[in-house]
Design a protein around this motif. Sequence first.
Motif, mmCIF file in Angstrom:
data_model
loop_
_atom_site.group_PDB
_atom_site.id
_atom_site.type_symbol
_atom_site.label_atom_id
_atom_site.label_comp_id
_atom_site.label_asym_id
_atom_site.label_seq_id
_atom_site.Cartn_x
_atom_site.Cartn_y
_atom_site.Cartn_z
ATOM 1 N N ARG A 25 52.155 61.790 135.900
ATOM 2 C CA ARG A 25 52.510 63.164 136.221
ATOM 3 C C ARG A 25 52.642 63.260 137.734
ATOM 4 O O ARG A 25 52.166 62.388 138.469
ATOM 5 C CB ARG A 25 51.480 64.167 135.689
ATOM 6 C CG ARG A 25 50.161 64.224 136.425
ATOM 7 C CD ARG A 25 49.223 65.223 135.758
ATOM 8 N NE ARG A 25 48.767 64.728 134.464
ATOM 9 C CZ ARG A 25 48.443 65.527 133.442
ATOM 10 N NH1 ARG A 25 48.526 66.854 133.565
ATOM 11 N NH2 ARG A 25 48.025 65.013 132.299
ATOM 12 N N CYS A 26 53.293 64.296 138.210
ATOM 13 C CA CYS A 26 53.571 64.439 139.643
ATOM 14 C C CYS A 26 52.630 65.440 140.300
ATOM 15 O O CYS A 26 52.003 66.268 139.634
ATOM 16 C CB CYS A 26 55.013 64.885 139.869
ATOM 17 S SG CYS A 26 56.263 63.779 139.178
ATOM 18 N N THR A 45 51.185 68.906 132.576
ATOM 19 C CA THR A 45 51.287 67.883 131.533
ATOM 20 C C THR A 45 51.857 66.605 132.132
ATOM 21 O O THR A 45 52.389 66.597 133.251
ATOM 22 C CB THR A 45 52.218 68.318 130.373
ATOM 23 O OG1 THR A 45 53.572 68.341 130.839
ATOM 24 C CG2 THR A 45 51.829 69.685 129.828
ATOM 25 N N GLU A 46 51.740 65.551 131.369
ATOM 26 C CA GLU A 46 52.399 64.313 131.749
ATOM 27 C C GLU A 46 53.912 64.509 131.731
ATOM 28 O O GLU A 46 54.434 65.335 130.988
ATOM 29 C CB GLU A 46 51.986 63.197 130.780
ATOM 30 C CG GLU A 46 50.511 62.833 130.923
ATOM 31 C CD GLU A 46 49.940 62.042 129.780
ATOM 32 O OE1 GLU A 46 48.932 61.368 129.991
ATOM 33 O OE2 GLU A 46 50.480 62.119 128.646
ATOM 34 N N THR A 47 54.608 63.764 132.554
ATOM 35 C CA THR A 47 56.067 63.820 132.583
ATOM 36 C C THR A 47 56.611 63.502 131.198
ATOM 37 O O THR A 47 56.186 62.540 130.552
ATOM 38 C CB THR A 47 56.618 62.828 133.610
ATOM 39 O OG1 THR A 47 56.103 63.170 134.900
ATOM 40 C CG2 THR A 47 58.137 62.861 133.643
ATOM 41 N N ARG A 82 55.628 63.869 144.380
ATOM 42 C CA ARG A 82 55.143 62.497 144.568
ATOM 43 C C ARG A 82 54.097 62.229 143.502
ATOM 44 O O ARG A 82 53.639 63.162 142.819
ATOM 45 C CB ARG A 82 54.516 62.339 145.959
ATOM 46 C CG ARG A 82 53.443 63.389 146.242
ATOM 47 C CD ARG A 82 52.801 63.245 147.598
ATOM 48 N NE ARG A 82 51.986 64.402 147.928
ATOM 49 C CZ ARG A 82 50.809 64.701 147.424
ATOM 50 N NH1 ARG A 82 50.270 63.876 146.514
ATOM 51 N NH2 ARG A 82 50.144 65.781 147.779
ATOM 52 N N LEU A 83 53.732 60.978 143.361
ATOM 53 C CA LEU A 83 52.583 60.684 142.510
ATOM 54 C C LEU A 83 51.313 61.204 143.180
ATOM 55 O O LEU A 83 51.202 61.182 144.411
ATOM 56 C CB LEU A 83 52.455 59.185 142.267
ATOM 57 C CG LEU A 83 53.462 58.566 141.295
ATOM 58 C CD1 LEU A 83 53.293 57.046 141.265
ATOM 59 C CD2 LEU A 83 53.319 59.138 139.895
ATOM 60 N N PRO A 84 50.359 61.679 142.395
ATOM 61 C CA PRO A 84 49.114 62.152 143.016
ATOM 62 C C PRO A 84 48.332 61.015 143.659
ATOM 63 O O PRO A 84 48.358 59.878 143.170
ATOM 64 C CB PRO A 84 48.343 62.761 141.846
ATOM 65 C CG PRO A 84 48.923 62.140 140.622
ATOM 66 C CD PRO A 84 50.358 61.838 140.936
ATOM 67 N N ARG A 85 47.670 61.340 144.742
ATOM 68 C CA ARG A 85 46.707 60.399 145.313
ATOM 69 C C ARG A 85 45.489 60.345 144.402
ATOM 70 O O ARG A 85 45.211 61.279 143.666
ATOM 71 C CB ARG A 85 46.329 60.850 146.719
ATOM 72 C CG ARG A 85 47.537 60.831 147.659
ATOM 73 C CD ARG A 85 47.377 61.746 148.835
ATOM 74 N NE ARG A 85 48.648 61.879 149.566
ATOM 75 C CZ ARG A 85 48.952 62.894 150.349
ATOM 76 N NH1 ARG A 85 48.102 63.892 150.530
ATOM 77 N NH2 ARG A 85 50.124 62.927 150.967
ATOM 78 N N ASP A 86 44.757 59.261 144.476
ATOM 79 C CA ASP A 86 43.630 59.093 143.571
ATOM 80 C C ASP A 86 42.623 60.232 143.717
ATOM 81 O O ASP A 86 42.159 60.787 142.714
ATOM 82 C CB ASP A 86 42.952 57.750 143.830
ATOM 83 C CG ASP A 86 41.913 57.422 142.774
ATOM 84 O OD1 ASP A 86 42.273 57.325 141.585
ATOM 85 O OD2 ASP A 86 40.722 57.283 143.131
ATOM 86 N N ALA A 87 42.294 60.597 144.947
ATOM 87 C CA ALA A 87 41.317 61.666 145.163
ATOM 88 C C ALA A 87 41.817 62.996 144.607
ATOM 89 O O ALA A 87 41.029 63.801 144.092
ATOM 90 C CB ALA A 87 41.002 61.794 146.649
ATOM 91 N N ALA A 119 61.563 72.249 136.697
ATOM 92 C CA ALA A 119 61.380 71.810 135.315
ATOM 93 C C ALA A 119 59.960 71.350 135.048
ATOM 94 O O ALA A 119 59.618 71.000 133.933
ATOM 95 C CB ALA A 119 62.353 70.680 134.995
ATOM 96 N N ILE A 120 59.120 71.353 136.067
ATOM 97 C CA ILE A 120 57.719 70.953 135.949
ATOM 98 C C ILE A 120 56.854 72.204 135.981
ATOM 99 O O ILE A 120 57.068 73.099 136.793
ATOM 100 C CB ILE A 120 57.335 69.985 137.090
ATOM 101 C CG1 ILE A 120 58.148 68.691 136.986
ATOM 102 C CG2 ILE A 120 55.837 69.678 137.053
ATOM 103 C CD1 ILE A 120 57.973 67.759 138.164
ATOM 104 N N ASP A 121 55.867 72.259 135.108
ATOM 105 C CA ASP A 121 54.925 73.372 135.067
ATOM 106 C C ASP A 121 53.749 73.025 135.982
ATOM 107 O O ASP A 121 52.931 72.179 135.653
ATOM 108 C CB ASP A 121 54.460 73.578 133.624
ATOM 109 C CG ASP A 121 53.655 74.846 133.452
ATOM 110 O OD1 ASP A 121 53.619 75.671 134.382
ATOM 111 O OD2 ASP A 121 53.053 75.014 132.378
ATOM 112 N N TRP A 122 53.684 73.674 137.129
ATOM 113 C CA TRP A 122 52.709 73.317 138.160
ATOM 114 C C TRP A 122 51.428 74.143 138.049
ATOM 115 O O TRP A 122 51.468 75.326 137.740
ATOM 116 C CB TRP A 122 53.303 73.534 139.550
ATOM 117 C CG TRP A 122 54.499 72.697 139.863
ATOM 118 C CD1 TRP A 122 55.804 73.093 139.873
ATOM 119 C CD2 TRP A 122 54.505 71.310 140.227
ATOM 120 N NE1 TRP A 122 56.625 72.043 140.204
ATOM 121 C CE2 TRP A 122 55.851 70.933 140.431
ATOM 122 C CE3 TRP A 122 53.511 70.356 140.392
ATOM 123 C CZ2 TRP A 122 56.223 69.642 140.795
ATOM 124 C CZ3 TRP A 122 53.872 69.069 140.749
ATOM 125 C CH2 TRP A 122 55.211 68.725 140.953
#
Length: 264
Positions: A246-247, A36-38, A109-114, A22-25
């Motif tokens: 976003r993931c 996009t944002e969740t 998962r949530l993205p790492r900052d980098a 359901a997420i557009d990667w």
Amino acid sequence: MKSVLSLLSLLLVNTVAMAGEAIDWQRVGAFEIARTETTVAQFARFAEATRLVTQAERQGGGQVYESGWVRKPGWNWRAPFGQPAQGDEPAVHVNFDEAQAFCRWAGARLPRDAEWVSAAYTEQREAPPSPFIRGRTYPYPNGERPDGAQCFGDCGAAAKERAVRHGAALLRGDGHARAGATPAGVNGLHEMGGNAWEWVDEPRGATGNAERRTRGGSWWYGAAQMRADHLQGKPSDTAVVYIGFRCARSASPDRPISIRPKLP
């Protein structure tokens, strides 16, 4: 008993797979990040499947900054400004742990900052459309200028026109736009600058109510907060009207580079 456990395991795997689809990667180097944002529709599927009642819902409403933090009765991810949201609005009033839980439910998962910074500012597509140039690092997620983002004052007159018609009396800004409503920026991503701040997993390994970084600015701020050198964070239990997420997930050669949304 063994067959029942096997069936439950298969159902769980299938549920996670469906959530991820359901997420557009968008692939960016060694990882993929949501374009996009969740959205409210995506978060609704998660809340229904897990029976989650968010912190903002339990507390009677999320918050907005006026002359200090003010709790707004009835404001939550279902109704960001007190009125029921459309499915393609960003899911806000979600704290760090709730955002991370959604991404894990979706097999991500949530993205790492980098990762977030790399995806937001450095163009990495093989053949990006004009005006983007592969390998170039831009000052804003939109490119050379903040124009086109959903921010306050610096992003052009269209920002006010794009804002959802929420009916709330805001002391600052006009509110968020629907996910994907702004022009695609670096790496084909939408709303990496402005719209809603986004939780990232930084510092990694932090526990409790530690402060976590947010990236990208929001509709409440101007262009300065959209730049990579602007660092901001909030305690993990913050649930407010202009923080979403976003993931991300590690790239796999067995998956297509992009999976289009299958939203209700």
